[in-house]
Design a protein around this motif. Structure first.
Motif, PDB file in Angstrom:
ATOM      1  N   GLY A 188       4.844 -10.121  -2.027  1.00  0.00           N
ATOM      2  CA  GLY A 188       3.750 -10.082  -2.846  1.00  0.00           C
ATOM      3  C   GLY A 188       3.367  -8.662  -2.899  1.00  0.00           C
ATOM      4  N   TRP A 189       2.094  -8.407  -3.607  1.00  0.00           N
ATOM      5  CA  TRP A 189       1.302  -7.371  -4.008  1.00  0.00           C
ATOM      6  C   TRP A 189       0.178  -6.895  -2.895  1.00  0.00           C
ATOM      7  N   VAL A 190       0.427  -5.717  -2.397  1.00  0.00           N
ATOM      8  CA  VAL A 190      -0.768  -5.288  -1.409  1.00  0.00           C
ATOM      9  C   VAL A 190      -1.330  -4.032  -1.832  1.00  0.00           C
ATOM     10  N   SER A 191      -2.364  -3.737  -1.281  1.00  0.00           N
ATOM     11  CA  SER A 191      -2.920  -2.282  -1.493  1.00  0.00           C
ATOM     12  C   SER A 191      -4.001  -1.983  -0.523  1.00  0.00           C
ATOM     13  N   ARG A 192      -4.483  -0.887  -0.446  1.00  0.00           N
ATOM     14  CA  ARG A 192      -5.807  -0.733   0.096  1.00  0.00           C
ATOM     15  C   ARG A 192      -6.952  -1.195  -0.733  1.00  0.00           C
ATOM     16  N   GLY A 193      -8.024  -1.693  -0.250  1.00  0.00           N
ATOM     17  CA  GLY A 193      -9.083  -2.139  -0.909  1.00  0.00           C
ATOM     18  C   GLY A 193      -9.661  -1.504  -2.055  1.00  0.00           C
ATOM     19  N   ASP A 194      -9.774   0.050  -1.977  1.00  0.00           N
ATOM     20  CA  ASP A 194     -10.472   0.894  -2.861  1.00  0.00           C
ATOM     21  C   ASP A 194      -9.420   0.860  -4.227  1.00  0.00           C
ATOM     22  N   VAL A 195      -7.999   0.622  -3.719  1.00  0.00           N
ATOM     23  CA  VAL A 195      -7.356   0.903  -5.199  1.00  0.00           C
ATOM     24  C   VAL A 195      -7.436  -0.230  -6.063  1.00  0.00           C
ATOM     25  N   ILE A 196      -8.058  -1.299  -5.693  1.00  0.00           N
ATOM     26  CA  ILE A 196      -8.353  -2.486  -6.697  1.00  0.00           C
ATOM     27  C   ILE A 196      -9.647  -2.905  -6.786  1.00  0.00           C
ATOM     28  N   LEU A 267       3.152  -5.786   6.823  1.00  0.00           N
ATOM     29  CA  LEU A 267       1.748  -5.452   6.883  1.00  0.00           C
ATOM     30  C   LEU A 267       0.865  -6.599   7.293  1.00  0.00           C
ATOM     31  N   GLU A 268       1.311  -7.516   8.108  1.00  0.00           N
ATOM     32  CA  GLU A 268       0.595  -8.808   8.477  1.00  0.00           C
ATOM     33  C   GLU A 268      -0.655  -8.499   9.131  1.00  0.00           C
ATOM     34  N   ASN A 269      -0.482  -7.561  10.121  1.00  0.00           N
ATOM     35  CA  ASN A 269      -1.664  -7.048  10.995  1.00  0.00           C
ATOM     36  C   ASN A 269      -2.644  -6.435  10.123  1.00  0.00           C
ATOM     37  N   GLU A 270      -2.233  -5.348   9.185  1.00  0.00           N
ATOM     38  CA  GLU A 270      -3.313  -4.809   8.523  1.00  0.00           C
ATOM     39  C   GLU A 270      -3.969  -5.697   7.474  1.00  0.00           C
ATOM     40  N   ILE A 271      -3.242  -6.869   6.878  1.00  0.00           N
ATOM     41  CA  ILE A 271      -3.959  -7.801   5.995  1.00  0.00           C
ATOM     42  C   ILE A 271      -4.864  -8.719   6.818  1.00  0.00           C
ATOM     43  N   ALA A 272      -4.584  -8.928   7.913  1.00  0.00           N
ATOM     44  CA  ALA A 272      -5.658  -9.701   8.965  1.00  0.00           C
ATOM     45  C   ALA A 272      -6.776  -9.037   9.133  1.00  0.00           C
ATOM     46  N   SER A 273      -6.568  -7.569   9.419  1.00  0.00           N
ATOM     47  CA  SER A 273      -7.947  -7.039   9.952  1.00  0.00           C
ATOM     48  C   SER A 273      -8.649  -6.442   8.641  1.00  0.00           C
ATOM     49  N   GLY A 274      -8.055  -6.605   7.316  1.00  0.00           N
ATOM     50  CA  GLY A 274      -8.716  -6.009   6.220  1.00  0.00           C
ATOM     51  C   GLY A 274      -8.409  -4.667   5.852  1.00  0.00           C
ATOM     52  N   LYS A 275      -7.611  -3.903   6.562  1.00  0.00           N
ATOM     53  CA  LYS A 275      -7.377  -2.315   6.152  1.00  0.00           C
ATOM     54  C   LYS A 275      -6.471  -2.648   4.977  1.00  0.00           C
ATOM     55  N   VAL A 276      -5.675  -3.668   4.554  1.00  0.00           N
ATOM     56  CA  VAL A 276      -4.970  -3.621   3.460  1.00  0.00           C
ATOM     57  C   VAL A 276      -5.282  -5.330   3.044  1.00  0.00           C
ATOM     58  N   VAL A 277      -5.266  -5.158   1.547  1.00  0.00           N
ATOM     59  CA  VAL A 277      -5.681  -6.701   1.025  1.00  0.00           C
ATOM     60  C   VAL A 277      -4.340  -7.020   0.311  1.00  0.00           C
ATOM     61  N   GLU A 278      -4.250  -8.413   0.213  1.00  0.00           N
ATOM     62  CA  GLU A 278      -3.171  -9.077  -0.590  1.00  0.00           C
ATOM     63  C   GLU A 278      -3.726  -9.131  -2.031  1.00  0.00           C
ATOM     64  N   ILE A 279      -3.077  -8.722  -3.159  1.00  0.00           N
ATOM     65  CA  ILE A 279      -3.648  -8.769  -4.404  1.00  0.00           C
ATOM     66  C   ILE A 279      -2.915 -10.063  -5.184  1.00  0.00           C
ATOM     67  N   ALA A 280      -3.777 -11.135  -5.435  1.00  0.00           N
ATOM     68  CA  ALA A 280      -3.480 -12.267  -6.472  1.00  0.00           C
ATOM     69  C   ALA A 280      -2.854 -11.879  -7.387  1.00  0.00           C
ATOM     70  N   ALA A 281      -1.746 -12.476  -7.845  1.00  0.00           N
ATOM     71  CA  ALA A 281      -0.993 -12.070  -9.116  1.00  0.00           C
ATOM     72  C   ALA A 281      -0.767 -13.455  -9.983  1.00  0.00           C
ATOM     73  N   THR A 282      -0.830 -13.326 -11.255  1.00  0.00           N
ATOM     74  CA  THR A 282      -0.489 -14.417 -12.159  1.00  0.00           C
ATOM     75  C   THR A 282       0.924 -14.880 -11.958  1.00  0.00           C
ATOM     76  N   GLU A 283       1.980 -13.934 -11.720  1.00  0.00           N
ATOM     77  CA  GLU A 283       3.191 -14.224 -11.503  1.00  0.00           C
ATOM     78  C   GLU A 283       3.837 -13.824 -10.176  1.00  0.00           C
ATOM     79  N   GLY A 284       4.406 -15.103  -9.645  1.00  0.00           N
ATOM     80  CA  GLY A 284       5.010 -14.729  -8.109  1.00  0.00           C
ATOM     81  C   GLY A 284       6.126 -13.896  -8.534  1.00  0.00           C
ATOM     82  N   LEU A 285       6.631 -13.284  -7.135  1.00  0.00           N
ATOM     83  CA  LEU A 285       7.674 -12.516  -6.705  1.00  0.00           C
ATOM     84  C   LEU A 285       8.800 -13.308  -5.888  1.00  0.00           C
ATOM     85  N   ALA A 286      10.216 -13.162  -6.396  1.00  0.00           N
ATOM     86  CA  ALA A 286      10.993 -13.839  -5.344  1.00  0.00           C
ATOM     87  C   ALA A 286      11.122 -13.386  -3.837  1.00  0.00           C
TER      88      ALA A 286
END
Length: 330
Positions: A188-196, A267-286
């Motif tokens: 999936g798509w991820v980034s730091r919160g300030d990027v999006i 990046l499971e730990n970073e997503i759980a802590s909020g340091k990195v966010v998972e980006i919702a996308a209209t198209e999924g990835l394999a």
């Protein structure tokens, strides 16, 4: 031999080994190849002779004999300085592969106890269930030396071709005989919160293209699913960054270089802590699938022990980290 040697994967290695036998049939020997390879590196007979513990005439004699056996001129003797011919450049490229195969063979034959196993792990395996496997190996097989190589699919394939690895877990290639499990990783798509920050979600492909992106090299299996986000752009509106490993890309995401399509378990730990966010996308990835794609059949017992422990390590890790990964019985 040239076209044969330029094959890929197991075919390339098979062709290489067949070519060894063919060249030996012409009475070429590895001492000649060794002398030529080091001469191609040093460019001077004196340095080559010193390195190999030979005289300069002995080096020259081996090169001349190699040219005679191959029926090719390998050194342009009319050029100023040391210059290889086109055929010489090609022979130098393959010489190192022959020499690597020799070292691998001698290493195996000289290991009387054969208690060592070399294991290759692609990034996702090394960073997820790899540590559990290492702990299990230390506990269950303390008498066995396990050398672990961490690399990309391309790097591990080259090590397999050179005869360096006994087993390899990669994200591409055919599953090895006797390897009956794998791990599926959600991508999936991820980034730091300030990027999006301030951008609506879910994001369309056009929205994602407008972000600064961090990518794998184009040789990686993880590049193909997102290639369109890089290549299908009339105009570049944001930077494109490239990392040469999973660890490097994860760190670039943590530091805010941009968004990336990654196996989310990395990046499971970073997503759980909020340091990195998972980006919702209209198209999924394999998803990404990692399995054993090479197992040395000449070391069946040792490799079999490692695969059994790897199976349990991967199963246990997926049981504890089921949000972004799943164990596969193949």
């Amino acid at each position: 031999t040239g076209p044969c040697l330029r094959g890929e994967g197991r075919r390339r290695r098979s062709c290489l080994l067949l070519s060894v036998g063919h060249l030996w049939g012409m009475e070429m020997n590895l001492k000649q190849l060794e002398a030529f390879y080091w001469l191609s590196q040093f460019g001077k007979h004196r340095q080559t002779a010193e390195y190999l513990g030979l005289t300069q005439p002995a080096v020259s004699a081996r090169i001349t004999a190699l040219e005679k056996d191959l029926g090719k001129t390998l050194i342009d003797r009319e050029a100023d300085g040391f210059v290889l011919t086109d055929q010489g450049l090609e022979v130098a490229e393959f010489a190192v592969q022959f020499l690597n195969l020799r070292e691998a063979m001698l290493g195996r034959l000289q290991d009387r106890h054969k208690r060592g196993v070399s294991l290759g792990l692609v990034g996702m395996a090394a960073l997820t269930w790899g540590p559990r496997l290492r702990e299990a190996l230390l506990a269950e097989l303390p008498e066995m030396t396990i050398d672990i190589y961490l690399g990309s699919d391309l790097q591990l394939r080259r090590l397999v071709e050179a005869g360096t690895l006994d087993a390899a877990f990669t994200a591409s290639g055919d599953r090895a005989r006797g390897a009956d499990f794998g791990v599926e990783y959600q991508v999936g798509w991820v980034s730091r919160g300030d990027v999006i920050e301030g951008l609506p979600q879910p994001m369309s492909p056009d929205d994602l293209r407008a972000l600064p992106l961090v990518h794998y090299p184009k040789t990686s299996p993880l590049f193909n699913p997102v290639a369109d986000y890089v290549d299908d752009m009339a105009e570049r509106t944001a930077p494109r960054h490239y990392g040469n490993s999973l660890s490097a890309i994860c760190e670039m995401v943590r530091l805010g270089y941009g968004a990336s399509a990654l196996p989310l378990a990395a990046l499971e730990n970073e997503i759980a802590s909020g340091k990195v966010v998972e980006i919702a996308a209209t198209e999924g990835l394999a998803p990404l699938h990692v399995a054993c794609t090479h197992a040395n059949r000449a070391r069946r017992k040792q490799v079999g022990q490692v695969l059994e422990l790897a199976r349990e390590a991967a199963r246990a890790w997926c049981r504890d980290h089921g949000r972004y990964s799943s164990f596969e019985d193949l």
